[in-house]
Enzyme design. Structure first.
Site, PDB file in Angstrom:
ATOM      1  CE1 TYR A  59      -2.992  -2.953   0.291  1.00  0.00           C
ATOM      2  CE2 TYR A  59      -3.521  -2.598   2.595  1.00  0.00           C
ATOM      3  CZ  TYR A  59      -3.706  -3.299   1.371  1.00  0.00           C
ATOM      4  OH  TYR A  59      -4.398  -4.381   1.763  1.00  0.00           O
ATOM      5  CG  HIS A 128      -1.476  -8.996   0.048  1.00  0.00           C
ATOM      6  ND1 HIS A 128      -0.914  -7.673  -0.070  1.00  0.00           N
ATOM      7  CD2 HIS A 128      -3.087  -8.878  -0.088  1.00  0.00           C
ATOM      8  CE1 HIS A 128      -2.125  -6.825  -0.203  1.00  0.00           C
ATOM      9  NE2 HIS A 128      -3.363  -7.579  -0.202  1.00  0.00           N
ATOM     10  CB  SER A 207     -13.490  -4.653  -0.849  1.00  0.00           C
ATOM     11  OG  SER A 207     -12.062  -4.282  -1.155  1.00  0.00           O
ATOM     12  CG  LEU A 209     -18.254  -0.155   3.086  1.00  0.00           C
ATOM     13  CD1 LEU A 209     -17.705   1.099   3.752  1.00  0.00           C
ATOM     14  CD2 LEU A 209     -19.895  -0.292   3.553  1.00  0.00           C
ATOM     15  N   GLY A 212     -16.751   1.003  -1.857  1.00  0.00           N
ATOM     16  CA  GLY A 212     -17.349   2.316  -1.922  1.00  0.00           C
ATOM     17  C   GLY A 212     -18.746   1.963  -2.681  1.00  0.00           C
TER      18      GLY A 212
HETATM   19  N1  NAP Z   1      -6.417  -8.437   1.092  1.00  0.00           N
HETATM   20  C1  NAP Z   1      -6.321  -7.923   0.063  1.00  0.00           C
HETATM   21  O1  NAP Z   1      -6.319  -8.355  -1.170  1.00  0.00           O
HETATM   22  C2  NAP Z   1      -7.294  -6.704   0.091  1.00  0.00           C
HETATM   23  C3  NAP Z   1      -7.651  -5.879  -1.065  1.00  0.00           C
HETATM   24  C4  NAP Z   1      -8.380  -4.680  -0.932  1.00  0.00           C
HETATM   25  C5  NAP Z   1      -8.390  -4.174   0.349  1.00  0.00           C
HETATM   26  N2  NAP Z   1      -7.984  -4.548   1.423  1.00  0.00           N
HETATM   27  C6  NAP Z   1      -8.101  -3.986   2.909  1.00  0.00           C
HETATM   28  O2  NAP Z   1      -9.394  -3.963   3.010  1.00  0.00           O
HETATM   29  C7  NAP Z   1      -9.663  -2.586   3.441  1.00  0.00           C
HETATM   30  C8  NAP Z   1     -10.950  -2.238   3.088  1.00  0.00           C
HETATM   31  O3  NAP Z   1     -11.287  -2.469   1.585  1.00  0.00           O
HETATM   32  P1  NAP Z   1     -11.661  -1.224   0.596  1.00  0.00           P
HETATM   33  O4  NAP Z   1     -10.819   0.032   1.242  1.00  0.00           O
HETATM   34  O5  NAP Z   1     -10.919  -1.741  -0.668  1.00  0.00           O
HETATM   35  O6  NAP Z   1     -12.890  -1.187   0.212  1.00  0.00           O
HETATM   36  P2  NAP Z   1     -14.471  -0.787   1.328  1.00  0.00           P
HETATM   37  O7  NAP Z   1     -13.858  -0.616   2.604  1.00  0.00           O
HETATM   38  O8  NAP Z   1     -15.284  -1.709   0.726  1.00  0.00           O
HETATM   39  O9  NAP Z   1     -14.712   0.703   0.674  1.00  0.00           O
HETATM   40  C9  NAP Z   1     -13.827   1.950   0.742  1.00  0.00           C
HETATM   41  C10 NAP Z   1     -14.483   3.049  -0.061  1.00  0.00           C
HETATM   42  O10 NAP Z   1     -15.565   3.579   0.582  1.00  0.00           O
HETATM   43  C11 NAP Z   1     -15.615   4.738   1.165  1.00  0.00           C
HETATM   44  N3  NAP Z   1     -16.401   4.529   2.416  1.00  0.00           N
HETATM   45  C12 NAP Z   1     -15.946   3.998   3.473  1.00  0.00           C
HETATM   46  N4  NAP Z   1     -16.960   4.254   4.548  1.00  0.00           N
HETATM   47  C13 NAP Z   1     -17.984   5.016   3.895  1.00  0.00           C
HETATM   48  C14 NAP Z   1     -19.189   5.193   4.314  1.00  0.00           C
HETATM   49  N5  NAP Z   1     -19.726   5.048   5.735  1.00  0.00           N
HETATM   50  N6  NAP Z   1     -20.038   6.172   3.267  1.00  0.00           N
HETATM   51  C15 NAP Z   1     -19.359   6.272   2.193  1.00  0.00           C
HETATM   52  N7  NAP Z   1     -18.399   5.936   1.554  1.00  0.00           N
HETATM   53  C16 NAP Z   1     -17.646   5.210   2.580  1.00  0.00           C
HETATM   54  C17 NAP Z   1     -14.314   5.083   1.401  1.00  0.00           C
HETATM   55  O11 NAP Z   1     -14.062   6.421   0.964  1.00  0.00           O
HETATM   56  P3  NAP Z   1     -13.542   7.477   2.111  1.00  0.00           P
HETATM   57  O12 NAP Z   1     -12.180   7.018   2.274  1.00  0.00           O
HETATM   58  O13 NAP Z   1     -13.684   8.648   1.460  1.00  0.00           O
HETATM   59  O14 NAP Z   1     -14.388   7.209   3.321  1.00  0.00           O
HETATM   60  C18 NAP Z   1     -13.558   4.183   0.153  1.00  0.00           C
HETATM   61  O15 NAP Z   1     -13.719   4.772  -1.146  1.00  0.00           O
HETATM   62  C19 NAP Z   1      -8.477  -1.821   2.805  1.00  0.00           C
HETATM   63  O16 NAP Z   1      -8.231  -0.440   3.176  1.00  0.00           O
HETATM   64  C20 NAP Z   1      -7.489  -2.845   2.947  1.00  0.00           C
HETATM   65  O17 NAP Z   1      -6.786  -2.510   4.209  1.00  0.00           O
HETATM   66  C21 NAP Z   1      -7.266  -5.985   1.424  1.00  0.00           C
END
Ligand code: NAP
Length: 336
Positions: A59, A128, A207, A209, A212
């Site tokens: 990241y 990962h 992810s 959400l 997003g």
């Molecule tokens: N193991 C893997 O391969 C892998 C892959 C992807 C992600 N991850 C991990 O999982 C975590 C979460 O996944 P993700 O960040 O990809 O996706 P997510 O949590 O599904 O969505 C994040 C997105 O949603 C927005 N958001 C968050 N809360 C919100 C709310 N209450 N209302 C409106 N929008 C909202 C965020 O924007 P804002 O920042 O503007 O709030 C961001 O754009 C990552 O941070 C990472 O640590 C792991």
């Protein structure tokens, strides 16, 4: 709002708040970053009882570990720190993603993460991505040596199938499986979730959400910045995006009826879906803003009715487009 509840991450893992925090977007992938607000988010998370902080060496090419390092050190006894190895990038080609599970690579990757984070020990160290060219027992064996050396407390895997999880667990106990799990992504329920439930491994949905999409805030890829990773994801582009936006409507409707937000409905769904499968779940929604962190944490108290769950049930089956442009490194590619 008062502190969220706690749970144990896997039968032998650490105790954490029932929701964690994804830190990835604080450094890269989803548009502009703001260090001051990111640090405020980290602090507020602890106040709310969100104790599992998720990062990875890739990241921001190490920047995310460097960002959260000082915060982790300042609250070392409260923070449960999770990071990951295995994905390699190239400075000369931003789109390049290699997967490396080689024991020698793992040994140098953990030292690099410890150095960037400025800590002696990582609480939860994930592989990962899986590289089928290296026997899983060799890679997990190398990870187990890190536990014996005191560099890592608990082991995790990301994007593995049920059979792979069982194979790894036979080498060393696995505390958590981190895979994509949401109203848009339910492939994990095929073999990984049942295996995790049987082994006592916790699921850490990433992810949750839908990056997003499930918050209802996303309209089309045109509104995303030029460097936003989602521009290249099949679910976010063209006709797929339009079709998928329609799928969010029942989520919005339930949210409006209940006086909550679509994001909260999506998070409550994953929490309740885990109850059906009989396993511990600690979703890690990612956010760069305190207001959203608070909204997401409050979702841990939301319970959807059977009728609402039934309305949400068909959504995943109708999603258009794959989770990634290149699915070859995902668990889906190895499901039989
Ligand atoms: N193991 C893997 O391969 C892998 C892959 C992807 C992600 N991850 C991990 O999982 C975590 C979460 O996944 P993700 O960040 O990809 O996706 P997510 O949590 O599904 O969505 C994040 C997105 O949603 C927005 N958001 C968050 N809360 C919100 C709310 N209450 N209302 C409106 N929008 C909202 C965020 O924007 P804002 O920042 O503007 O709030 C961001 O754009 C990552 O941070 C990472 O640590 C792991």
């Amino acid at each position: 709002m008062s502190s969220i509840e706690t749970t144990r991450l896997g039968s032998n893992g650490p105790v954490v708040g029932v929701q964690g925090l994804g830190c990835m977007g604080m450094s890269e992938f989803y548009g502009p970053t703001d260090t001051e607000e990111a640090l405020a988010v980290l602090g507020r998370a602890l106040e709310l009882g969100v104790t599992l902080f998720d990062t990875a060496d890739i990241y921001g090419s190490g920047a995310n570990e460097e960002l959260i390092g000082p915060f982790v050190r300042a609250h070392r006894d409260q923070v449960v720190l999770a990071t990951k190895f295995a994905i390699e990038r190239r400075a000369d080609d931003p789109s390049y993603r290699g997967v490396n599970n080689d024991p020698a690579y793992i040994r140098q990757a953990v030292d690099a993460s410890l150095r960037r984070l400025g800590v002696d020990e990582i609480d939860l160290y994930y592989m990962h991505r899986r590289d089928p060219a290296v026997p899983l027992a060799e890679s997990v064996g190398a990870m187990a040596e890190l536990v014996a050396a005191g560099k890592v407390k608990h082991l995790g895997l990301s994007e593995v199938t049920g059979p792979e999880l069982r194979e790894a667990y036979a080498v060393h106990p696995i505390a958590a499986l981190q895979s994509e799990w949401s109203l848009f992504a339910r492939g994990v329920e095929r073999s990984a979730v049942p295996a995790a439930a049987e082994l006592g491994v916790a699921l850490v949905p990433y992810s949750p959400l839908g990056r997003g999409f499930l918050t209802g805030a996303f309209a089309d890829a045109g509104q995303l910045g030029a460097d936003d990773f989602r521009r290249y994801l099949p679910q976010f582009t063209g006709a797929n995006a339009q079709g998928n936006a329609e799928l969010v409507e029942p989520i919005r409707k339930i949210a409006a009826d209940r006086g909550v937000t679509a994001a909260q409905v999506a998070l409550a769904w994953v929490q309740q879906r885990a109850e059906v499968h009989g396993l511990t779940v600690v979703p890690i929604p990612g956010t760069r803003k305190r207001t959203r962190l608070e909204e997401n944490a409050a979702a841990t108290a939301l319970k959807l009715s059977a009728a609402e769950l039934a309305e949400l049930e068909p959504i995943a089956g109708r999603v258009r487009g794959d989770r990634y442009a290149d699915m070859s490194n995902t668990s889906d590619a190895r499901e039989v």
